[in-house]
Design a protein around this motif. Structure first.
Motif, PDB file in Angstrom:
ATOM      1  N   VAL A 171     -13.033 -13.221 -14.529  1.00 57.28           N
ATOM      2  CA  VAL A 171     -13.707 -13.045 -15.815  1.00 57.28           C
ATOM      3  C   VAL A 171     -14.832 -14.053 -16.030  1.00 57.28           C
ATOM      4  CG1 VAL A 171     -11.675 -12.022 -16.891  1.00 57.28           C
ATOM      5  CG2 VAL A 171     -11.991 -14.504 -16.977  1.00 57.28           C
ATOM      6  N   CYS A 172     -14.852 -15.108 -15.232  1.00 57.70           N
ATOM      7  CA  CYS A 172     -15.916 -16.109 -15.330  1.00 57.70           C
ATOM      8  C   CYS A 172     -17.042 -15.846 -14.333  1.00 57.70           C
ATOM      9  CB  CYS A 172     -15.354 -17.517 -15.091  1.00 57.70           C
ATOM     10  SG  CYS A 172     -14.097 -18.017 -16.286  1.00 57.70           S
ATOM     11  N   GLY A 173     -16.875 -14.800 -13.514  1.00 55.20           N
ATOM     12  CA  GLY A 173     -17.897 -14.477 -12.531  1.00 55.20           C
ATOM     13  C   GLY A 173     -17.696 -15.124 -11.178  1.00 55.20           C
ATOM     14  N   TYR A 174     -16.592 -15.874 -10.990  1.00 57.27           N
ATOM     15  CA  TYR A 174     -16.316 -16.496  -9.697  1.00 57.27           C
ATOM     16  C   TYR A 174     -15.698 -15.474  -8.746  1.00 57.27           C
ATOM     17  CZ  TYR A 174     -17.346 -20.851 -12.035  1.00 57.27           C
ATOM     18  OH  TYR A 174     -17.982 -21.840 -12.727  1.00 57.27           O
ATOM     19  N   ARG A 175     -15.946 -15.666  -7.450  1.00 55.34           N
ATOM     20  CA  ARG A 175     -15.565 -14.686  -6.446  1.00 55.34           C
ATOM     21  C   ARG A 175     -14.606 -15.260  -5.414  1.00 55.34           C
ATOM     22  NH1 ARG A 175     -20.373 -13.356  -8.476  1.00 55.34           N
ATOM     23  NH2 ARG A 175     -20.970 -11.143  -8.543  1.00 55.34           N
ATOM     24  N   GLY A 176     -13.733 -14.407  -4.891  1.00 56.62           N
ATOM     25  CA  GLY A 176     -12.823 -14.797  -3.831  1.00 56.62           C
ATOM     26  C   GLY A 176     -12.379 -13.570  -3.061  1.00 56.62           C
ATOM     27  N   LYS A 177     -11.624 -13.773  -1.999  1.00 50.98           N
ATOM     28  CA  LYS A 177     -11.146 -12.669  -1.162  1.00 50.98           C
ATOM     29  C   LYS A 177      -9.682 -12.357  -1.470  1.00 50.98           C
ATOM     30  CE  LYS A 177     -14.295 -13.650   2.675  1.00 50.98           C
ATOM     31  NZ  LYS A 177     -14.418 -13.919   4.137  1.00 50.98           N
ATOM     32  N   GLY A 178      -9.234 -11.189  -0.994  1.00 49.28           N
ATOM     33  CA  GLY A 178      -7.848 -10.796  -1.153  1.00 49.28           C
ATOM     34  C   GLY A 178      -6.917 -11.634  -0.292  1.00 49.28           C
ATOM     35  N   LEU A 179      -5.649 -11.700  -0.695  1.00 52.97           N
ATOM     36  CA  LEU A 179      -4.676 -12.545  -0.008  1.00 52.97           C
ATOM     37  C   LEU A 179      -4.511 -12.173   1.460  1.00 52.97           C
ATOM     38  CD1 LEU A 179      -2.469 -14.661   0.117  1.00 52.97           C
ATOM     39  CD2 LEU A 179      -0.880 -12.996  -0.858  1.00 52.97           C
ATOM     40  N   ALA A 180      -4.342 -10.891   1.758  1.00 55.44           N
ATOM     41  CA  ALA A 180      -4.148 -10.478   3.143  1.00 55.44           C
ATOM     42  C   ALA A 180      -5.364 -10.838   3.996  1.00 55.44           C
ATOM     43  CB  ALA A 180      -3.879  -8.976   3.218  1.00 55.44           C
ATOM     44  N   ARG A 181      -6.550 -10.684   3.441  1.00 58.50           N
ATOM     45  CA  ARG A 181      -7.756 -11.034   4.197  1.00 58.50           C
ATOM     46  C   ARG A 181      -7.820 -12.537   4.462  1.00 58.50           C
ATOM     47  NH1 ARG A 181     -11.601  -8.345   6.117  1.00 58.50           N
ATOM     48  NH2 ARG A 181     -10.890  -6.462   5.030  1.00 58.50           N
ATOM     49  N   ILE A 182      -7.436 -13.332   3.476  1.00 54.90           N
ATOM     50  CA  ILE A 182      -7.411 -14.790   3.664  1.00 54.90           C
ATOM     51  C   ILE A 182      -6.417 -15.156   4.770  1.00 54.90           C
ATOM     52  CG2 ILE A 182      -6.694 -16.970   2.621  1.00 54.90           C
ATOM     53  CD1 ILE A 182      -9.354 -16.211   1.624  1.00 54.90           C
ATOM     54  N   LEU A 183      -5.231 -14.544   4.729  1.00 56.03           N
ATOM     55  CA  LEU A 183      -4.223 -14.839   5.749  1.00 56.03           C
ATOM     56  C   LEU A 183      -4.724 -14.485   7.145  1.00 56.03           C
ATOM     57  CD1 LEU A 183      -1.031 -13.552   3.905  1.00 56.03           C
ATOM     58  CD2 LEU A 183      -1.531 -15.924   4.504  1.00 56.03           C
ATOM     59  N   ASP A 184      -5.417 -13.377   7.256  1.00 55.62           N
ATOM     60  CA  ASP A 184      -5.897 -12.920   8.557  1.00 55.62           C
ATOM     61  C   ASP A 184      -7.093 -13.740   9.056  1.00 55.62           C
ATOM     62  OD1 ASP A 184      -3.960 -10.955   8.556  1.00 55.62           O
ATOM     63  OD2 ASP A 184      -5.298  -9.396   7.790  1.00 55.62           O
ATOM     64  N   GLU A 185      -7.954 -14.146   8.132  1.00 59.77           N
ATOM     65  CA  GLU A 185      -9.188 -14.808   8.540  1.00 59.77           C
ATOM     66  C   GLU A 185      -9.081 -16.329   8.578  1.00 59.77           C
ATOM     67  OE1 GLU A 185     -12.291 -13.463   5.948  1.00 59.77           O
ATOM     68  OE2 GLU A 185     -12.312 -11.420   6.778  1.00 59.77           O
ATOM     69  N   ARG A 186      -8.187 -16.904   7.763  1.00 61.17           N
ATOM     70  CA  ARG A 186      -8.143 -18.365   7.661  1.00 61.17           C
ATOM     71  C   ARG A 186      -6.846 -18.966   8.181  1.00 61.17           C
ATOM     72  NH1 ARG A 186     -11.818 -20.315   3.872  1.00 61.17           N
ATOM     73  NH2 ARG A 186     -11.231 -22.347   4.724  1.00 61.17           N
ATOM     74  N   GLY A 187      -5.901 -18.150   8.617  1.00 63.59           N
ATOM     75  CA  GLY A 187      -4.604 -18.652   9.074  1.00 63.59           C
ATOM     76  C   GLY A 187      -4.677 -19.296  10.443  1.00 63.59           C
TER      77      GLY A 187
END
Length: 238
Positions: A60-76
């Motif tokens: 709601v403040c305009g900040y952006r992030g990725k979905g949990l599964a994508r984070i796990l796959d890309e940053r794990g």
């Protein structure tokens, strides 16, 4: 959600509990700890569940992030994922059963990837009435049943056991969000639980001498983008 990012003072400052959590794990567990903190204000659990593989979620403040599964796959890989969600769903009058279905999808994404998850139930709040607290306790109970069914792959914590709603200094003026002190206290007490109950299974060969924490030194955060990369969860590498 906003509880994870440490939203306080009307969004003019942020104190994520993940900072105190990582420092506490490093100190009490005598090991280095890297925590990827997150929190996109205003997001409901069903929005997070629908956006598990999303490249971009916007709060709601305009900040952006990725979905949990994508984070796990890309940053794990990660050792532990802590998920605090459901407060915004309650504010939209979603039934506990609907909230639990969304939370199950989030924790299921962790189990599918072999990552231990911890459910942090919606915290108590001074602004919540008796009916709202009864609904919250219903969610807590069902989350505990979900964790028991998942056996050793999921744990559940009721934040009320760590941060009391009767302590005014633990809560922001809005009566819903943690104050900076409340967020730090929650992170510190949560770290003690993780070290005592979960660390042995994560790292049986914990070294004897404490090492550094990879998060920056404690300071007031003026913009959540500095620490938030995904919504409503904290991912830990111990």
């Amino acid at each position: 959600d906003s509880m994870t990012v440490g939203f306080c003072r009307g969004g003019t400052s942020f104190e994520p509990y993940a900072r105190a959590l990582a420092e506490g794990i490093s100190s009490l567990g005598s090991m280095a700890c890297e925590a990827l903190a997150c929190g996109l204000s205003g997001l409901r659990a069903d929005t997070m569940a629908d956006g598990l593989v999303s490249h971009e979620l916007v709060d709601v403040c305009g900040y952006r992030g990725k979905g949990l599964a994508r984070i796990l796959d890309e940053r794990g890989p990660f050792d532990l994922v802590l998920i605090m969600a459901g407060t915004n769903d309650m504010g939209h009058y979603h039934a506990p059963a609907r909230i639990l279905r969304s939370l199950e999808r989030l924790h299921g994404a962790c189990r599918q990837r072999g990552v231990l998850s911890m459910a942090l139930a919606p915290p108590p709040a001074p602004v919540r009435d008796a009916a709202g607290e009864a609904e919250r306790l219903q969610i807590v109970g069902r989350l505990r049943c979900m964790a028991k069914a998942a056996e050793s792959r999921m744990a559940c914590i009721d934040p009320a056991e760590l941060v009391s709603s009767s302590r005014p200094d633990f809560w922001d003026a809005d009566g819903l969000h943690f104050s900076p002190l409340g967020s730090r206290t929650f992170g510190q007490k949560l770290a003690a639980l993780v070290v005592r109950q979960l660390l042995p299974s994560l790292r049986p060969e914990v070294p004897a001498a404490p090492r550094h924490v990879t998060l920056p030194p404690p300071r007031r955060i003026s913009q959540p983008a500095a620490v938030c990369r995904a919504p409503a969860w904290v991912l830990v590498k111990a």
